[in-house]
Design a protein around this motif. Structure first.
Motif, PDB file in Angstrom:
ATOM      1  N   SER A 158       0.430  -1.194   0.288  1.00 46.55           N
ATOM      2  CA  SER A 158       0.029   0.024  -0.202  1.00 46.55           C
ATOM      3  C   SER A 158       0.659   1.172   0.027  1.00 46.55           C
ATOM      4  O   SER A 158       1.688   1.913   0.868  1.00 46.55           O
ATOM      5  CB  SER A 158      -1.294   0.062   0.799  1.00 46.55           C
ATOM      6  N   PRO A 159       0.411   2.269  -1.124  1.00 39.79           N
ATOM      7  CA  PRO A 159       1.352   3.418  -0.763  1.00 39.79           C
ATOM      8  C   PRO A 159       0.712   3.984  -0.014  1.00 39.79           C
ATOM      9  O   PRO A 159      -0.614   4.069   0.512  1.00 39.79           O
ATOM     10  CB  PRO A 159       1.305   4.159  -2.430  1.00 39.79           C
ATOM     11  N   VAL A 160       1.588   4.940   1.241  1.00 36.68           N
ATOM     12  CA  VAL A 160       1.391   6.140   1.679  1.00 36.68           C
ATOM     13  C   VAL A 160       2.132   7.027   2.233  1.00 36.68           C
ATOM     14  O   VAL A 160       3.749   6.839   1.269  1.00 36.68           O
ATOM     15  CB  VAL A 160       1.769   4.682   3.016  1.00 36.68           C
ATOM     16  N   ALA A 161       1.787   8.248   2.399  1.00 35.04           N
ATOM     17  CA  ALA A 161       2.806   9.437   2.559  1.00 35.04           C
ATOM     18  C   ALA A 161       2.968   9.399   3.369  1.00 35.04           C
ATOM     19  O   ALA A 161       2.031   9.599   4.715  1.00 35.04           O
ATOM     20  CB  ALA A 161       2.087  10.382   1.769  1.00 35.04           C
ATOM     21  N   LYS A 162       3.908  10.325   4.351  1.00 37.58           N
ATOM     22  CA  LYS A 162       4.666  10.706   5.715  1.00 37.58           C
ATOM     23  C   LYS A 162       5.183  12.454   5.855  1.00 37.58           C
ATOM     24  O   LYS A 162       5.329  12.249   4.860  1.00 37.58           O
ATOM     25  CB  LYS A 162       5.581   9.622   6.437  1.00 37.58           C
ATOM     26  N   ILE A 163       4.054  13.151   6.754  1.00 43.42           N
ATOM     27  CA  ILE A 163       4.121  14.277   7.084  1.00 43.42           C
ATOM     28  C   ILE A 163       4.803  14.320   8.395  1.00 43.42           C
ATOM     29  O   ILE A 163       4.720  13.570   9.413  1.00 43.42           O
ATOM     30  CB  ILE A 163       3.250  14.776   6.825  1.00 43.42           C
ATOM     31  N   GLU A 164       6.558  14.896   8.207  1.00 41.50           N
ATOM     32  CA  GLU A 164       7.497  15.221   9.507  1.00 41.50           C
ATOM     33  C   GLU A 164       7.356  15.882   9.573  1.00 41.50           C
ATOM     34  O   GLU A 164       7.187  17.241   8.980  1.00 41.50           O
ATOM     35  CB  GLU A 164       8.472  14.620   9.264  1.00 41.50           C
ATOM     36  N   MET A 165       7.121  16.707  10.804  1.00 39.93           N
ATOM     37  CA  MET A 165       7.063  17.995  11.526  1.00 39.93           C
ATOM     38  C   MET A 165       7.770  18.465  12.993  1.00 39.93           C
ATOM     39  O   MET A 165       7.702  17.159  13.815  1.00 39.93           O
ATOM     40  CB  MET A 165       5.954  19.116  11.427  1.00 39.93           C
ATOM     41  N   VAL A 166       8.684  19.386  13.314  1.00 42.26           N
ATOM     42  CA  VAL A 166       9.494  18.947  14.665  1.00 42.26           C
ATOM     43  C   VAL A 166       8.404  20.625  15.099  1.00 42.26           C
ATOM     44  O   VAL A 166       8.556  22.306  13.965  1.00 42.26           O
ATOM     45  CB  VAL A 166      10.732  19.466  14.949  1.00 42.26           C
ATOM     46  N   VAL A 167       7.158  20.397  16.265  1.00 43.77           N
ATOM     47  CA  VAL A 167       6.453  21.880  16.079  1.00 43.77           C
ATOM     48  C   VAL A 167       7.247  22.390  17.677  1.00 43.77           C
ATOM     49  O   VAL A 167       7.496  21.687  18.854  1.00 43.77           O
ATOM     50  CB  VAL A 167       5.666  21.695  16.421  1.00 43.77           C
ATOM     51  N   PHE A 168       6.534  23.745  18.136  1.00 39.47           N
ATOM     52  CA  PHE A 168       6.617  23.900  19.956  1.00 39.47           C
ATOM     53  C   PHE A 168       4.862  22.814  20.454  1.00 39.47           C
ATOM     54  O   PHE A 168       4.094  23.131  19.531  1.00 39.47           O
ATOM     55  CB  PHE A 168       6.021  25.486  19.401  1.00 39.47           C
ATOM     56  N   GLU A 169       5.071  22.229  21.479  1.00 39.79           N
ATOM     57  CA  GLU A 169       4.338  22.195  22.294  1.00 39.79           C
ATOM     58  C   GLU A 169       2.920  22.980  22.345  1.00 39.79           C
ATOM     59  O   GLU A 169       2.028  22.403  22.022  1.00 39.79           O
ATOM     60  CB  GLU A 169       4.622  21.876  23.759  1.00 39.79           C
ATOM     61  N   GLU A 170       3.320  24.095  22.161  1.00 37.14           N
ATOM     62  CA  GLU A 170       2.050  24.814  21.688  1.00 37.14           C
ATOM     63  C   GLU A 170       0.993  24.232  20.211  1.00 37.14           C
ATOM     64  O   GLU A 170      -0.066  25.391  20.690  1.00 37.14           O
ATOM     65  CB  GLU A 170       1.325  25.825  22.158  1.00 37.14           C
ATOM     66  N   ASP A 171       1.113  24.112  19.457  1.00 37.36           N
ATOM     67  CA  ASP A 171       0.751  24.321  17.939  1.00 37.36           C
ATOM     68  C   ASP A 171       0.682  22.683  17.562  1.00 37.36           C
ATOM     69  O   ASP A 171      -0.045  22.785  17.115  1.00 37.36           O
ATOM     70  CB  ASP A 171       2.223  24.432  17.279  1.00 37.36           C
TER      71      ASP A 171
END
Length: 109
Positions: A55-68
């Protein structure tokens, strides 16, 4: 800081990214991947690269501030949802430190 990893349907990426950008969350890494799991998409096919994925899948990765985190998770969930099996999963993990490559300083500095 927190790291968000979202594994979603590839056809939902554009809508999710558009909404993230509109809300001011413009930094993300997006990659295409292949996965296995209980659910098999009706359009899934045997991978040409790996013998065990289907199965194809997309991955979104983010490093964010806790409040977001809550806002970002909400955007990904709302925009990525199809109400069918295999919509994906979102992980949130702690990030101990984040450094800017250009300056070597922590993100908070």
């Amino acid at each position: 800081m927190k790291e968000i990893k979202a594994f979603i349907r590839p056809n939902k990426v554009n809508e999710i990214v558009q909404q993230l950008k509109e809300k001011g969350f413009e930094n993300a890494t997006i990659s295409l991947a292949e996965g296995i799991g209980k659910f098999q998409d009706e359009y899934a096919s045997v991978s040409q690269k790996f013998s065990v994925t289907d199965s194809p899948v997309a991955k979104i990765e983010m490093v964010v501030f806790e409040e977001d985190v809550d806002s970002i998770v909400s955007i990904i969930s709302d925009c990525g949802r199809t109400l069918h099996h295999g919509d994906g999963i979102i992980y949130v993990s702690d990030v101990e430190q984040a450094y800017r490559v250009k300056t070597g300083l922590t993100v908070e500095d």
